[in-house]
Design a protein around this motif. Sequence first.
Motif, PDB file in Angstrom:
ATOM      1  N   GLY A 178       0.828  -1.196   0.000  1.00 25.33           N
ATOM      2  CA  GLY A 178       0.000   0.000   0.000  1.00 25.33           C
ATOM      3  C   GLY A 178       0.861   1.244   0.000  1.00 25.33           C
ATOM      4  O   GLY A 178       1.844   1.313   0.753  1.00 25.33           O
ATOM      5  N   PRO A 179       0.533   2.239  -0.827  1.00 27.79           N
ATOM      6  CA  PRO A 179       1.373   3.431  -0.959  1.00 27.79           C
ATOM      7  C   PRO A 179       1.410   4.302   0.286  1.00 27.79           C
ATOM      8  O   PRO A 179       2.299   5.155   0.418  1.00 27.79           O
ATOM      9  CB  PRO A 179       0.739   4.178  -2.141  1.00 27.79           C
ATOM     10  CG  PRO A 179      -0.694   3.727  -2.151  1.00 27.79           C
ATOM     11  CD  PRO A 179      -0.651   2.294  -1.716  1.00 27.79           C
ATOM     12  N   ASN A 180       0.460   4.104   1.210  1.00 26.18           N
ATOM     13  CA  ASN A 180       0.418   4.926   2.416  1.00 26.18           C
ATOM     14  C   ASN A 180       1.117   4.267   3.602  1.00 26.18           C
ATOM     15  O   ASN A 180       1.105   4.818   4.705  1.00 26.18           O
ATOM     16  CB  ASN A 180      -1.044   5.220   2.802  1.00 26.18           C
ATOM     17  CG  ASN A 180      -1.777   5.992   1.731  1.00 26.18           C
ATOM     18  OD1 ASN A 180      -1.333   7.053   1.305  1.00 26.18           O
ATOM     19  ND2 ASN A 180      -2.903   5.466   1.275  1.00 26.18           N
ATOM     20  N   LEU A 181       1.722   3.089   3.390  1.00 29.46           N
ATOM     21  CA  LEU A 181       2.356   2.368   4.488  1.00 29.46           C
ATOM     22  C   LEU A 181       3.821   2.774   4.632  1.00 29.46           C
ATOM     23  O   LEU A 181       4.580   2.743   3.675  1.00 29.46           O
ATOM     24  CB  LEU A 181       2.259   0.862   4.254  1.00 29.46           C
ATOM     25  CG  LEU A 181       0.843   0.276   4.220  1.00 29.46           C
ATOM     26  CD1 LEU A 181       0.903  -1.230   4.005  1.00 29.46           C
ATOM     27  CD2 LEU A 181       0.097   0.600   5.517  1.00 29.46           C
ATOM     28  N   VAL A 182       4.183   3.143   5.834  1.00 30.00           N
ATOM     29  CA  VAL A 182       5.556   3.526   6.154  1.00 30.00           C
ATOM     30  C   VAL A 182       6.145   2.462   7.080  1.00 30.00           C
ATOM     31  O   VAL A 182       5.576   2.161   8.128  1.00 30.00           O
ATOM     32  CB  VAL A 182       5.595   4.897   6.854  1.00 30.00           C
ATOM     33  CG1 VAL A 182       7.022   5.234   7.284  1.00 30.00           C
ATOM     34  CG2 VAL A 182       5.025   5.974   5.954  1.00 30.00           C
ATOM     35  N   PRO A 183       7.281   1.871   6.725  1.00 28.82           N
ATOM     36  CA  PRO A 183       7.872   0.842   7.585  1.00 28.82           C
ATOM     37  C   PRO A 183       8.495   1.431   8.842  1.00 28.82           C
ATOM     38  O   PRO A 183       9.247   2.405   8.781  1.00 28.82           O
ATOM     39  CB  PRO A 183       8.941   0.215   6.683  1.00 28.82           C
ATOM     40  CG  PRO A 183       9.318   1.299   5.733  1.00 28.82           C
ATOM     41  CD  PRO A 183       8.057   2.081   5.486  1.00 28.82           C
ATOM     42  N   LEU A 184       8.145   0.859   9.977  1.00 29.35           N
ATOM     43  CA  LEU A 184       8.793   1.200  11.238  1.00 29.35           C
ATOM     44  C   LEU A 184       9.774   0.098  11.617  1.00 29.35           C
ATOM     45  O   LEU A 184      10.944   0.336  11.854  1.00 29.35           O
ATOM     46  CB  LEU A 184       7.753   1.392  12.352  1.00 29.35           C
ATOM     47  CG  LEU A 184       6.683   2.458  12.116  1.00 29.35           C
ATOM     48  CD1 LEU A 184       5.696   2.468  13.276  1.00 29.35           C
ATOM     49  CD2 LEU A 184       7.325   3.832  11.945  1.00 29.35           C
ATOM     50  N   LEU A 185       9.258  -1.135  11.643  1.00 32.02           N
ATOM     51  CA  LEU A 185      10.066  -2.300  11.998  1.00 32.02           C
ATOM     52  C   LEU A 185       9.927  -3.353  10.907  1.00 32.02           C
ATOM     53  O   LEU A 185       8.813  -3.723  10.531  1.00 32.02           O
ATOM     54  CB  LEU A 185       9.589  -2.890  13.329  1.00 32.02           C
ATOM     55  CG  LEU A 185      10.167  -4.256  13.738  1.00 32.02           C
ATOM     56  CD1 LEU A 185      11.663  -4.158  13.971  1.00 32.02           C
ATOM     57  CD2 LEU A 185       9.455  -4.786  14.980  1.00 32.02           C
ATOM     58  N   GLY A 186      11.060  -3.827  10.406  1.00 30.82           N
ATOM     59  CA  GLY A 186      11.059  -4.925   9.446  1.00 30.82           C
ATOM     60  C   GLY A 186      11.940  -6.039   9.964  1.00 30.82           C
ATOM     61  O   GLY A 186      13.105  -5.797  10.292  1.00 30.82           O
ATOM     62  N   ILE A 187      11.394  -7.246  10.074  1.00 33.10           N
ATOM     63  CA  ILE A 187      12.169  -8.390  10.541  1.00 33.10           C
ATOM     64  C   ILE A 187      12.364  -9.350   9.374  1.00 33.10           C
ATOM     65  O   ILE A 187      11.396  -9.821   8.771  1.00 33.10           O
ATOM     66  CB  ILE A 187      11.472  -9.101  11.715  1.00 33.10           C
ATOM     67  CG1 ILE A 187      11.323  -8.142  12.901  1.00 33.10           C
ATOM     68  CG2 ILE A 187      12.270 -10.337  12.131  1.00 33.10           C
ATOM     69  CD1 ILE A 187      10.597  -8.747  14.093  1.00 33.10           C
ATOM     70  N   ASP A 188      13.608  -9.623   9.075  1.00 34.85           N
ATOM     71  CA  ASP A 188      13.980 -10.505   7.981  1.00 34.85           C
ATOM     72  C   ASP A 188      13.745 -11.952   8.401  1.00 34.85           C
ATOM     73  O   ASP A 188      14.322 -12.423   9.384  1.00 34.85           O
ATOM     74  CB  ASP A 188      15.466 -10.289   7.662  1.00 34.85           C
ATOM     75  CG  ASP A 188      15.929 -10.988   6.392  1.00 34.85           C
ATOM     76  OD1 ASP A 188      15.172 -11.818   5.858  1.00 34.85           O
ATOM     77  OD2 ASP A 188      17.055 -10.697   5.943  1.00 34.85           O
TER      78      ASP A 188
END
Length: 232
Positions: A178-188
Amino acid sequence: MALRSLLAGKTVRASSLVLGARGLQTFSLPDLPYDYGALEPVISAEIMQLHHQKHHQAYVTNYNKALLQLDAAISEGDASAVVKLQSAIKFNGGGHINHSIFWKNLAPVQEGGGEPPKGSLGWAIDEDFGSFEALIQKVNAEGAALQGSGWVWLGLDKEMKHLVVETTANQDPLVTKGPNLVPLLGIDVWEHAYYLQYKNVRPDYLKNIWKVINWKYLGDVYEKESGAHSSR
């Protein structure tokens, strides 16, 4: 190993490569803000070094290669080549973006890693998930259930003004959901992120990684993107 520092305020580092009459921006591997062994025993130095120097570097190298090929294809008006390159750009560019976020999401315990979220982000987590513990359970469950390779995310939906948990396959960035989603935490949750230490037991990796999550950094990103204040 000497302390590695990130370029302040930057998610990715870029360098300029001039091709012909145009300037083409290419990308370089970001430094880490901590030593490879600083996240032990949660993540081993061996994993961190391989993950950063080999895997992330490969995404950067292949991303730049695809960008160079794209530049040439556009210059030559080769529409077929432009289309063919999109998958390589998405995969390798996504790998570079995602890993650049991932390194900043982590911090050694002695530097605040694992300390619970405070301020406006802490309040938002309680409001949107019920509690910090409920968020952890949701992320762990969705990350463990993700088939194959990918990422599990805590993001901010800037349009709906609430936090969301999402998963993405392969190296797809959160924005693909979604274009309005901003990542805060990404877990690989690719196996290269944990297999040498946790084997095929992904849930153990997910359970332990919370001990080195940099909630102060996440809180700063949340406040910037949401317009919230820590006194909320």
